[in-house]
Design an enzyme around this catalytic site. Structure first.
Site, PDB file in Angstrom:
ATOM      1  N   THR A 157       0.821  -1.205   0.000  1.00  0.00           N
ATOM      2  CA  THR A 157       0.000   0.000   0.000  1.00  0.00           C
ATOM      3  C   THR A 157       0.858   1.260   0.000  1.00  0.00           C
ATOM      4  OG1 THR A 157      -1.596   1.293   1.286  1.00  0.00           O
ATOM      5  CG2 THR A 157      -0.215  -0.193   2.527  1.00  0.00           C
ATOM      6  N   SER A 192      -1.957   3.926   9.963  1.00  0.00           N
ATOM      7  CA  SER A 192      -2.910   3.102  10.730  1.00  0.00           C
ATOM      8  C   SER A 192      -2.188   1.818  11.090  1.00  0.00           C
ATOM      9  CB  SER A 192      -4.154   2.753   9.898  1.00  0.00           C
ATOM     10  OG  SER A 192      -3.859   1.706   8.981  1.00  0.00           O
ATOM     11  N   TYR A 194      -3.260  -1.126  10.300  1.00  0.00           N
ATOM     12  CA  TYR A 194      -3.281  -1.926   9.059  1.00  0.00           C
ATOM     13  C   TYR A 194      -2.056  -1.583   8.194  1.00  0.00           C
ATOM     14  CZ  TYR A 194      -3.955  -2.066   4.059  1.00  0.00           C
ATOM     15  OH  TYR A 194      -3.710  -2.183   2.712  1.00  0.00           O
ATOM     16  N   HIS A 195      -1.851  -0.279   7.973  1.00  0.00           N
ATOM     17  CA  HIS A 195      -0.722   0.125   7.130  1.00  0.00           C
ATOM     18  C   HIS A 195       0.606  -0.311   7.759  1.00  0.00           C
ATOM     19  CE1 HIS A 195      -3.806   3.014   5.481  1.00  0.00           C
ATOM     20  NE2 HIS A 195      -3.194   2.705   4.361  1.00  0.00           N
ATOM     21  N   LYS A 198       1.534  -3.660   6.799  1.00  0.00           N
ATOM     22  CA  LYS A 198       2.047  -3.731   5.422  1.00  0.00           C
ATOM     23  C   LYS A 198       3.534  -3.360   5.373  1.00  0.00           C
ATOM     24  CE  LYS A 198      -0.994  -4.455   2.445  1.00  0.00           C
ATOM     25  NZ  LYS A 198      -1.507  -5.751   1.967  1.00  0.00           N
TER      26      LYS A 198
HETATM   27  N1  USQ Z   1     -11.746  10.040   3.159  1.00  0.00           N
HETATM   28  C1  USQ Z   1     -12.659  11.060   3.278  1.00  0.00           C
HETATM   29  N2  USQ Z   1     -13.977  10.727   3.398  1.00  0.00           N
HETATM   30  C2  USQ Z   1     -14.431   9.445   3.392  1.00  0.00           C
HETATM   31  C3  USQ Z   1     -13.496   8.400   3.239  1.00  0.00           C
HETATM   32  C4  USQ Z   1     -12.160   8.745   3.136  1.00  0.00           C
HETATM   33  O1  USQ Z   1     -12.305  12.246   3.282  1.00  0.00           O
HETATM   34  O2  USQ Z   1     -15.636   9.228   3.491  1.00  0.00           O
HETATM   35  C5  USQ Z   1     -10.321  10.347   3.003  1.00  0.00           C
HETATM   36  C6  USQ Z   1      -9.477   9.723   4.114  1.00  0.00           C
HETATM   37  O3  USQ Z   1      -9.389  10.591   5.219  1.00  0.00           O
HETATM   38  C7  USQ Z   1      -8.168   9.457   3.411  1.00  0.00           C
HETATM   39  C8  USQ Z   1      -8.535   9.255   1.942  1.00  0.00           C
HETATM   40  O4  USQ Z   1      -9.868   9.752   1.806  1.00  0.00           O
HETATM   41  O5  USQ Z   1      -7.328  10.583   3.498  1.00  0.00           O
HETATM   42  C9  USQ Z   1      -8.527   7.794   1.515  1.00  0.00           C
HETATM   43  O6  USQ Z   1      -9.325   7.039   2.381  1.00  0.00           O
HETATM   44  P1  USQ Z   1      -9.971   5.631   1.947  1.00  0.00           P
HETATM   45  O7  USQ Z   1     -10.914   5.218   3.029  1.00  0.00           O
HETATM   46  O8  USQ Z   1     -10.481   5.691   0.560  1.00  0.00           O
HETATM   47  O9  USQ Z   1      -8.689   4.686   1.895  1.00  0.00           O
HETATM   48  P2  USQ Z   1      -7.700   4.171   3.030  1.00  0.00           P
HETATM   49  O10 USQ Z   1      -8.338   4.075   4.367  1.00  0.00           O
HETATM   50  O11 USQ Z   1      -6.462   4.988   2.944  1.00  0.00           O
HETATM   51  O12 USQ Z   1      -7.412   2.687   2.589  1.00  0.00           O
HETATM   52  C10 USQ Z   1      -7.620   2.225   1.241  1.00  0.00           C
HETATM   53  C11 USQ Z   1      -7.751   0.709   1.268  1.00  0.00           C
HETATM   54  C12 USQ Z   1      -6.439   0.092   1.749  1.00  0.00           C
HETATM   55  C13 USQ Z   1      -5.315   0.610   0.876  1.00  0.00           C
HETATM   56  C14 USQ Z   1      -5.266   2.127   0.922  1.00  0.00           C
HETATM   57  C15 USQ Z   1      -4.225   2.724   0.005  1.00  0.00           C
HETATM   58  O13 USQ Z   1      -8.820   0.321   2.107  1.00  0.00           O
HETATM   59  O14 USQ Z   1      -6.532  -1.329   1.669  1.00  0.00           O
HETATM   60  O15 USQ Z   1      -4.083   0.097   1.350  1.00  0.00           O
HETATM   61  O16 USQ Z   1      -6.535   2.630   0.450  1.00  0.00           O
HETATM   62  S1  USQ Z   1      -3.524   4.203   0.642  1.00  0.00           S
HETATM   63  O17 USQ Z   1      -4.591   5.105   1.036  1.00  0.00           O
HETATM   64  O18 USQ Z   1      -2.679   4.792  -0.381  1.00  0.00           O
HETATM   65  O19 USQ Z   1      -2.748   3.831   1.822  1.00  0.00           O
END
Ligand code: USQ
Length: 395
Positions: A157, A192, A194-195, A198
């Site tokens: 990730t 997090s 989770y991260h 990874k």
């Molecule tokens: N966010 C909002 N509103 C929401 C949902 C999310 O503003 O309703 C923001 C979060 O605060 C965050 C971003 O959007 O800054 C991304 O959040 P997300 O829920 O789409 O993704 P995330 O929790 O980061 O996790 C997802 C996958 C995970 C993967 C990761 C890649 O669930 O498996 O590893 O994306 S990354 O984000 O690059 O780490």
């Protein structure tokens, strides 16, 4: 090629299985239904019901004549993992019940993938840690003991890097210190638990590569969006599972669902959080390109698996524009950020590597988002507003 997919029932696992099967590979999927069970336990709701893995494999066979072999089991059990290499296990479904032999490629998705899930409370933190590290450790050791030539492709990730105030490289950083130079894994500081797992599983792999000359590709992926892939168009029942809840749903998928039911878009905090995003179709392209360009013996290849970057505000604005064009009255809300993350920050990741080996991005624009709206709208009656935001806090 014989391809083993660990976590073959998930959002990415099932589309990956169909993708390789349709290209003539001999595909086996393994899963313990963790995701479905967690969705039931946490009452997350899904956009539509999804047939079991066995039912999906049967539908795939009926429609295409191709076989995806199914094994149900818990990969955090070392003996179960090892049985996949010795043939000492049973297929839950297969046309031809004979062991396909040691896989040439293993695609490892078998991890608890949600950041909010991992910080909910101690119990869920522990499940995440134990599952993700044990499965990866079991895999690395099984490959070492039974098939050191097998190429492992593991889903990592982008979140392992956090949001540093320097450019993010593809996995590695050359450091000059007191007149000497060396190359190290890029500094990691996860946002997090989770991260954090990874980061740790990359370290387990890196150990296996250095000690035992394993061949591993680690794909640092950003949040994925999308529903349809080429193969899911064959039959509606082959569509991947789709979460829009706060625990397992990712931002773009969530925003589209929210628009359709008139729920103001849940931008967390100021909305300047920038991440790298990709279409689910591009996940499949990236995995295939990695399979065709395997790591050498004793090599850990790392790619940043994203196609473009957006702030949460930009995603909300795009969703609002498309939603309003389709006559949904889309409102944007800035709610108190339940996460501990920077809301304004520098973000400049490199991500050319996968395109250099043949991936052609599907970018997120009004037209591609409109198509997603149309698919989600068909399931409008299943959408539950009460699961959209429950407020799992990081603090
Ligand atoms: N966010 C909002 N509103 C929401 C949902 C999310 O503003 O309703 C923001 C979060 O605060 C965050 C971003 O959007 O800054 C991304 O959040 P997300 O829920 O789409 O993704 P995330 O929790 O980061 O996790 C997802 C996958 C995970 C993967 C990761 C890649 O669930 O498996 O590893 O994306 S990354 O984000 O690059 O780490």
């Amino acid at each position: 090629m014989s391809i083993l997919i660990l976590g073959g029932d998930g959002y990415l696992g099932w589309p990956t299985a169909m993708h390789f099967s349709s290209r003539g590979h001999d595909v086996t999927v393994v899963d313990n239904y963790f995701r479905r069970n967690a969705c039931t336990e946490l009452d997350t709701g899904m956009l539509y019901p999804v047939p079991t893995l066995i039912e999906r494999a049967k539908i795939w066979h009926e429609k295409t004549g191709k076989e995806i072999k199914v094994v149900i089991g818990d990969l955090s059990e070392p003996e179960f993992m090892r049985s996949l290499f010795t043939g000492n296990f049973n297929y839950q479904w297969a046309v031809n019940n004979t062991f396909t032999g040691i896989p040439e490629t293993i695609i490892h998705y078998a991890e608890q993938p949600s950041a909010p899930y991992s910080v909910m409370d101690y119990k869920h933190a522990d499940i995440t840690l134990i599952n993700n590290l044990r499965v990866t450790n079991n895999l690395v050791w099984a490959v070492r003991d039974y098939s050191p030539e097998t190429h492992i492709i593991k889903l990592g990730t982008m979140g392992v890097y956090g949001t540093p105030n320097i450019d993010i490289e593809e996995g590695w950083l050359e450091v000059e210190h007191k007149g000497r130079k060396d190359k190290f894994l890029f500094p990691r500081q996860a946002s997090s638990l989770y991260h954090t797992t990874k980061i740790m599983d990359t370290d387990l792999e890196w150990f296996g590569v250095r000690m035992w000359d394993l061949r591993i590709t680690d794909l640092m992926q950003g949040p994925v969006y999308g529903i349809e892939t080429e193969e899911s168009l064959i039959d509606d029942r082959l569509k991947t599972l789709f979460n829009y809840d706060e625990i397992f749903g990712t931002i773009v998928n969530r925003f589209i669902v929210q628009s359709i039911v008139g729920y103001p878009l849940t931008v967390y905090g100021q909305g300047g959080q920038t991440r790298g995003y990709l279409n689910i179709k591009d996940t499949l392209q990236c995995i295939e390109a990695s399979q065709k360009h395997p790591a050498k013996k004793g090599e850990l290849k790392i790619y940043n698996q994203i196609m473009e970057t957006f702030t949460a505000n930009e995603l909300a604005e795009l969703t609002q524009k498309v939603g309003n064009k389709l006559d949904f009255n889309v409102q944007i809300d800035h709610i108190e950020n339940p996460r501990k993350e920077a809301e304004e920050h520098y973000y400049n990741p490199a991500y050319q590597g996968l395109q250099d080996i043949g991936v052609t991005p599907h970018l997120l624009d009004e037209a591609s988002m409109e198509k997603m709206f149309k698919v989600v709208e068909q399931h409008k009656n299943n959408i539950r507003k009460d699961v959209i935001f429950k407020g799992v806090k990081w603090g």
